[in-house]
Design an enzyme around this catalytic site. Structure first.
Site, PDB file in Angstrom:
ATOM      1  CB  THR A  15      -1.003  -0.030   1.335  1.00 45.13           C
ATOM      2  OG1 THR A  15      -1.523  -1.221   1.149  1.00 45.13           O
ATOM      3  CG2 THR A  15      -1.762   1.073   1.117  1.00 45.13           C
ATOM      4  CE  LYS A 107       1.514   0.830  12.912  1.00 45.13           C
ATOM      5  NZ  LYS A 107       0.472   1.017  11.820  1.00 45.13           N
ATOM      6  N   GLY A 189     -12.078  -3.730   4.857  1.00 47.64           N
ATOM      7  CA  GLY A 189     -10.414  -3.638   4.625  1.00 47.64           C
ATOM      8  C   GLY A 189      -9.769  -2.613   5.612  1.00 47.64           C
ATOM      9  CD  GLU A 192      -3.876  -5.414   9.230  1.00 47.38           C
ATOM     10  OE1 GLU A 192      -3.514  -6.548   8.874  1.00 47.38           O
ATOM     11  OE2 GLU A 192      -3.413  -4.072   8.886  1.00 47.38           O
ATOM     12  CE  LYS A 207      -0.520   4.334  14.270  1.00 48.61           C
ATOM     13  NZ  LYS A 207      -2.004   4.002  13.901  1.00 48.61           N
ATOM     14  N   GLY A 304      -3.852   4.910   4.639  1.00 45.51           N
ATOM     15  CA  GLY A 304      -4.125   4.827   3.209  1.00 45.51           C
ATOM     16  C   GLY A 304      -2.872   5.417   2.461  1.00 45.51           C
TER      17      GLY A 304
HETATM   18  P1  NDP Z   1       1.804  -3.840   2.839  1.00 45.60           P
HETATM   19  O1  NDP Z   1       1.504  -5.221   3.512  1.00 45.60           O
HETATM   20  O2  NDP Z   1       0.689  -3.343   1.897  1.00 45.60           O
HETATM   21  O3  NDP Z   1       3.038  -4.032   1.804  1.00 45.60           O
HETATM   22  C1  NDP Z   1       4.302  -4.642   2.573  1.00 45.60           C
HETATM   23  C2  NDP Z   1       5.314  -4.747   1.454  1.00 45.60           C
HETATM   24  O4  NDP Z   1       6.352  -5.240   1.934  1.00 45.60           O
HETATM   25  C3  NDP Z   1       4.826  -5.747   0.300  1.00 45.60           C
HETATM   26  O5  NDP Z   1       5.365  -5.366  -0.916  1.00 45.60           O
HETATM   27  C4  NDP Z   1       5.512  -6.975   0.497  1.00 45.60           C
HETATM   28  O6  NDP Z   1       5.949  -7.860  -0.518  1.00 45.60           O
HETATM   29  C5  NDP Z   1       6.825  -6.556   1.198  1.00 45.60           C
HETATM   30  N1  NDP Z   1       7.304  -7.369   2.110  1.00 45.60           N
HETATM   31  C6  NDP Z   1       6.893  -7.899   3.114  1.00 45.60           C
HETATM   32  N2  NDP Z   1       7.942  -8.750   3.697  1.00 45.60           N
HETATM   33  C7  NDP Z   1       8.765  -8.508   3.042  1.00 45.60           C
HETATM   34  C8  NDP Z   1      10.185  -9.506   3.224  1.00 45.60           C
HETATM   35  N3  NDP Z   1      10.429 -10.247   4.293  1.00 45.60           N
HETATM   36  N4  NDP Z   1      11.179  -9.164   2.176  1.00 45.60           N
HETATM   37  C9  NDP Z   1      10.789  -8.372   1.191  1.00 45.60           C
HETATM   38  N5  NDP Z   1       9.621  -7.669   0.971  1.00 45.60           N
HETATM   39  C10 NDP Z   1       8.755  -7.909   1.900  1.00 45.60           C
HETATM   40  O7  NDP Z   1       2.105  -2.943   3.962  1.00 45.60           O
HETATM   41  P2  NDP Z   1       1.907  -1.339   3.915  1.00 45.60           P
HETATM   42  O8  NDP Z   1       2.284  -0.745   2.711  1.00 45.60           O
HETATM   43  O9  NDP Z   1       0.359  -1.132   4.444  1.00 45.60           O
HETATM   44  O10 NDP Z   1       2.541  -0.923   5.228  1.00 45.60           O
HETATM   45  C11 NDP Z   1       4.058  -0.908   5.116  1.00 45.60           C
HETATM   46  C12 NDP Z   1       4.562  -0.052   6.485  1.00 45.60           C
HETATM   47  O11 NDP Z   1       3.752   1.197   6.581  1.00 45.60           O
HETATM   48  C13 NDP Z   1       4.056  -0.790   8.108  1.00 45.60           C
HETATM   49  O12 NDP Z   1       5.311  -0.317   8.503  1.00 45.60           O
HETATM   50  C14 NDP Z   1       2.893  -0.114   8.280  1.00 45.60           C
HETATM   51  O13 NDP Z   1       2.669  -0.032   9.758  1.00 45.60           O
HETATM   52  C15 NDP Z   1       3.150   1.413   7.813  1.00 45.60           C
HETATM   53  N6  NDP Z   1       2.001   2.182   7.784  1.00 45.60           N
HETATM   54  C16 NDP Z   1       1.043   1.908   6.915  1.00 45.60           C
HETATM   55  C17 NDP Z   1      -0.191   2.488   6.767  1.00 45.60           C
HETATM   56  C18 NDP Z   1      -1.137   2.118   5.546  1.00 45.60           C
HETATM   57  O14 NDP Z   1      -2.242   2.944   5.673  1.00 45.60           O
HETATM   58  N7  NDP Z   1      -1.135   0.987   4.995  1.00 45.60           N
HETATM   59  C19 NDP Z   1      -0.135   3.804   7.150  1.00 45.60           C
HETATM   60  C20 NDP Z   1       0.822   4.196   8.159  1.00 45.60           C
HETATM   61  C21 NDP Z   1       1.887   3.593   8.604  1.00 45.60           C
HETATM   62  P3  NDP Z   1       5.047  -8.243  -1.542  1.00 45.60           P
HETATM   63  O15 NDP Z   1       4.061  -7.390  -2.199  1.00 45.60           O
HETATM   64  O16 NDP Z   1       5.664  -9.316  -2.603  1.00 45.60           O
HETATM   65  O17 NDP Z   1       3.942  -9.086  -0.827  1.00 45.60           O
HETATM   66  N1  HSE Z   2      -3.899  -0.058  11.644  1.00 52.30           N
HETATM   67  C1  HSE Z   2      -3.668   1.308  11.648  1.00 52.30           C
HETATM   68  C2  HSE Z   2      -5.075   2.046  11.985  1.00 52.30           C
HETATM   69  C3  HSE Z   2      -3.098   1.779  10.598  1.00 52.30           C
HETATM   70  O1  HSE Z   2      -5.857   1.550  11.943  1.00 52.30           O
HETATM   71  O2  HSE Z   2      -4.814   3.426  12.292  1.00 52.30           O
HETATM   72  C4  HSE Z   2      -2.447   3.052  10.325  1.00 52.30           C
HETATM   73  O3  HSE Z   2      -1.308   3.099  11.372  1.00 52.30           O
END
Ligand code: NDP
Ligand code: HSE
Length: 433
Positions: A15, A107, A189, A192, A207, A304
Site C-alpha cells: 500500500t 511504528k 479492509g 486486519e 504511536k 491510506g
Molecule cells: P503492505 O503489507 O501493503 O506491504 C508490504 C510490502 O513489503 C509488500 O510489498 C511485501 O511484498 C513487502 N514485504 C513484506 N515482507 C517482506 C520481506 N520479508 N522481504 C521483502 N519484502 C517484504 O504494508 P503497508 O504498505 O500497508 O505498510 C507498510 C508499513 O507502513 C508498515 O510498517 C505499516 O505499519 C506502515 N504504515 C501503513 C499505513 C497504511 O495505511 N497502510 C499507514 C501508516 C503506516 P509483496 O508485495 O511481495 O507481498
Molecule cells: N491499523 C492502523 C490504524 C493503520 O487503524 O490506524 C495506520 O497505522
C-alpha cells in the site's frame, strides 16, 4: 559536477510503497525545484516477485534480493515500508552501517527499537525519519520536533488508530454492537483479519510511545504505556456516555505534570464540546497543549496509500535538503530529559462508572459513602431499572480522583453485597480541570 538525481532503494511495494512510487513520479518536478535534485527509484524490494503490481512502469526495478539495494553504493537513501520487526530492522541497520539514510513508516519498529536505530544513525552521520509512523498523513512528528521546539509540551491526546475510531463512531452513530461493526470494518479492509493490535490498543500504544518521546524529549518505552483496548466497550456504555454529554474514544494520553509523566491508551469519555469528540470514522487527530502556545490540534487521515506516502516523501525531501546543506545526521535531538513516571496516586482524572446494584433503599447512599471515603465526589448520576429481578443500574461521572483511589473503590465495590457487577469504568478527559 553536482549529481542531478539522488538514488533511492524502496523496501516494500504494498500500500505505502505503491503510494511512494506514485508521488515521486507525479511530483518529480516540484520535488526537484524544492531540493535541486531529482529522486530516482533504482530498485524495489518485494517478497513475491510473481505478484501483479498496480504500477507496471517500474516492473524492471522489482527484486527479491535485499542485497541488490543494501550493497549498492550508488543508493544513498532507503525507504522501508515492509513493516514488522524482522527483517526490517536488520535491513535498516545494515543500510545505516553502509552510510545510507533511512525513511520508514514502521511504528512497530520505531516504538520498540527506535533508540538503537537512532544511535546507529548518529554514529554513522545518517538521517532517519519516520513521520508516517504516527497518524499517517498528519505531519505531527515534525510539528513536535520543530514547530514546538521553543515550547514545553504538557499534554498530548491522540486518536491515533483509525480502525478503532471507525468502530466506535459506528457504534455511537448507529447504536451498533462492537462485534458487528468489527466484522464490517474487516470486510471493508479497515481492520486486519487479525485485528488484535488495533482493537486491544497496541497499535495506538506504539504511536503514543513515539509521540511522548519526541514531545517530552524523554526516552519512553512501549512498556511505559498503560494499554486497554475497546473490545469490552458496549453500545450501552456509549449510549449512557452520550446521555451524559460525552463520546467514547480510544484516546492516547501523554501528560506531564512538573517532570512526572504518564502515558496511556484506553477507552475514554470526551465531552461532546471538545474537538476530539468530532473526530469520526478512520480519521486521526492529535491535540497538543504547550505551556506557551496553549491548545492546538492536528487532524487528518491516519492511513491510506497516498496520505501515508506523502509523509514518507516529505521525509525524503528533508534528507535531500540536508544532503545539499551537508548536515545529514546532525538534525536529530536525542531524548535528553530524565524519565520520571507517575505512580497511580499522581494520575488524576474524572471517571465514568456503570454498576449494577440491588434496587433497594439506601443503596445509592452506600455507594456515594464508599466514594466519599476515598475523597471522590460525584458530578453526574443516573439510575435506571436494569432487569425484572430487582436490580438497577447506576451510571456516574465523578469529579477528579487519583487512579489509585479509583482502583481501591473498584476493589471494594466488587466485594459489596449490594453490587452485583461493575460493568465499566472509563477515564473522562478533555473537560475543565
Ligand atoms: P503492505 O503489507 O501493503 O506491504 C508490504 C510490502 O513489503 C509488500 O510489498 C511485501 O511484498 C513487502 N514485504 C513484506 N515482507 C517482506 C520481506 N520479508 N522481504 C521483502 N519484502 C517484504 O504494508 P503497508 O504498505 O500497508 O505498510 C507498510 C508499513 O507502513 C508498515 O510498517 C505499516 O505499519 C506502515 N504504515 C501503513 C499505513 C497504511 O495505511 N497502510 C499507514 C501508516 C503506516 P509483496 O508485495 O511481495 O507481498
Ligand atoms: N491499523 C492502523 C490504524 C493503520 O487503524 O490506524 C495506520 O497505522
Amino acid at each position: 559536477m553536482e549529481k542531478q538525481n539522488i538514488k533511492l532503494g524502496l523496501l516494500g511495494f504494498g500500500t505505502v510503497g505503491t503510494g511512494v512510487v506514485r508521488i515521486i513520479s507525479a511530483h518529480q518536478e516540484d520535488l526537484q525545484k524544492q531540493t535541486g535534485l531529482g529522486i530516482e527509484i533504482t530498485k524495489i524490494l518485494v517478497q513475491n516477485a510473481e505478484k501483479s503490481r498496480h504500477i507496471s512502469s517500474v516492473d524492471s526495478l522489482v527484486t527479491t534480493d535485499a542485497n541488490e539495494i543494501l550493497q549498492d553504493p550508488e543508493i544513498e537513501v532507503i525507504v522501508e515500508v515492509i513493516g514488522g520487526i524482522h527483517p526490517a530492522k536488520e535491513y535498516i541497520l545494515e543500510a545505516l552501517e553502509r552510510g545510507k539514510h533511512v525513511v520508514t513508516a514502521n511504528k512497530d519498529l520505531m516504538a520498540l527499537h527506535g533508540a538503537e536505530i537512532l544511535n546507529k544513525a548518529q554514529e554513522k552521520g545518517c538521517d532517519v525519519f519516520y513521520e508516517a509512523s504516527v497518524a499517517g498523513g498528519i505531519p505531527i512528528l515534525r510539528a513536535l520536533v520543530e514547530g514546538f521546539s521553543s515550547d514545553r509540551i504538557t499534554k498530548m491526546m491522540g486518536i491515533v488508530n483509525g480502525t478503532t475510531n471507525y468502530i466506535l463512531t459506528k457504534m455511537s452513530q448507529e447504536g451498533a454492537e462492537y462485534a458487528d461493526v468489527l466484522k464490517e470494518a474487516q470486510a471493508l479492509g479497515y481492520a486486519e483479519a487479525n485485528p488484535t493490535s488495533d482493537v486491544e490498543g497496541f497499535d495506538a500504544a506504539r504511536k503514543m510511545a513515539i509521540l511522548a518521546t519526541l514531545g517530552f524529549r524523554v526516552p519512553m518505552k512501549l512498556e511505559d504505556v498503560d494499554v486497554k483496548g475497546i473490545s469490552e466497550v458496549s453500545k450501552e456504555d456509549i449510549a449512557y456516555g452520550k446521555q451524559l454529554g460525552y463520546e467514547v474514544k480510544l484516546l492516547g494520553l501523554a501528560r506531564r505534570d512538573e517532570e512526572a509523566i504518564e502515558v496511556s491508551v484506553q477507552p475514554t469519555l470526551v465531552p461532546k464540546s471538545h474537538p476530539l469528540a468530532s473526530v469520526n470514522g478512520v480519521f486521526n487527530a492529535v491535540y497538543v497543549h504547550g505551556e506557551a502556545v496553549g491548545e492546538t490540534m492536528f487532524y487528518g487521515p491516519g492511513a491510506g496509500e497516498l496520505p501515508t506516502a506523502t509523509a514518507v516523501v516529505s521525509d525524503l525531501v528533508t534528507v535531500v535538503k540536508n544532503r545539499k546543506l551537508g548536515v545529514n545526521g546532525r538534525g536529530m535531538v536525542a531524548p535528553y530529559k530524565e524519565k520520571v513516571l507517575k505512580d497511580n496516586s499522581q494520575k488524576l482524572s474524572k471517571y465514568f462508572l456503570r454498576i449494577v446494584v440491588a434496587d433497594k433503599r439506601g443503596v445509592l447512599a452506600q455507594i456515594t459513602q464508599l466514594l466519599a471515603d476515598k475523597n471522590i465526589s460525584l458530578e453526574q448520576v443516573i439510575q435506571q431499572p436494569y432487569n425484572n429481578e430487582g436490580e438497577a443500574e447506576i451510571i456516574m461521572v465523578t469529579h477528579i480522583s487519583s487512579k489509585s483511589d479509583m482502583d481501591s473503590v473498584l476493589v471494594f465495590m466488587e466485594q459489596m453485597d449490594i453490587v452485583s457487577k461493575v460493568k465499566s469504568c472509563y477515564r473522562v478527559e478533555g473537560g475543565d480541570k
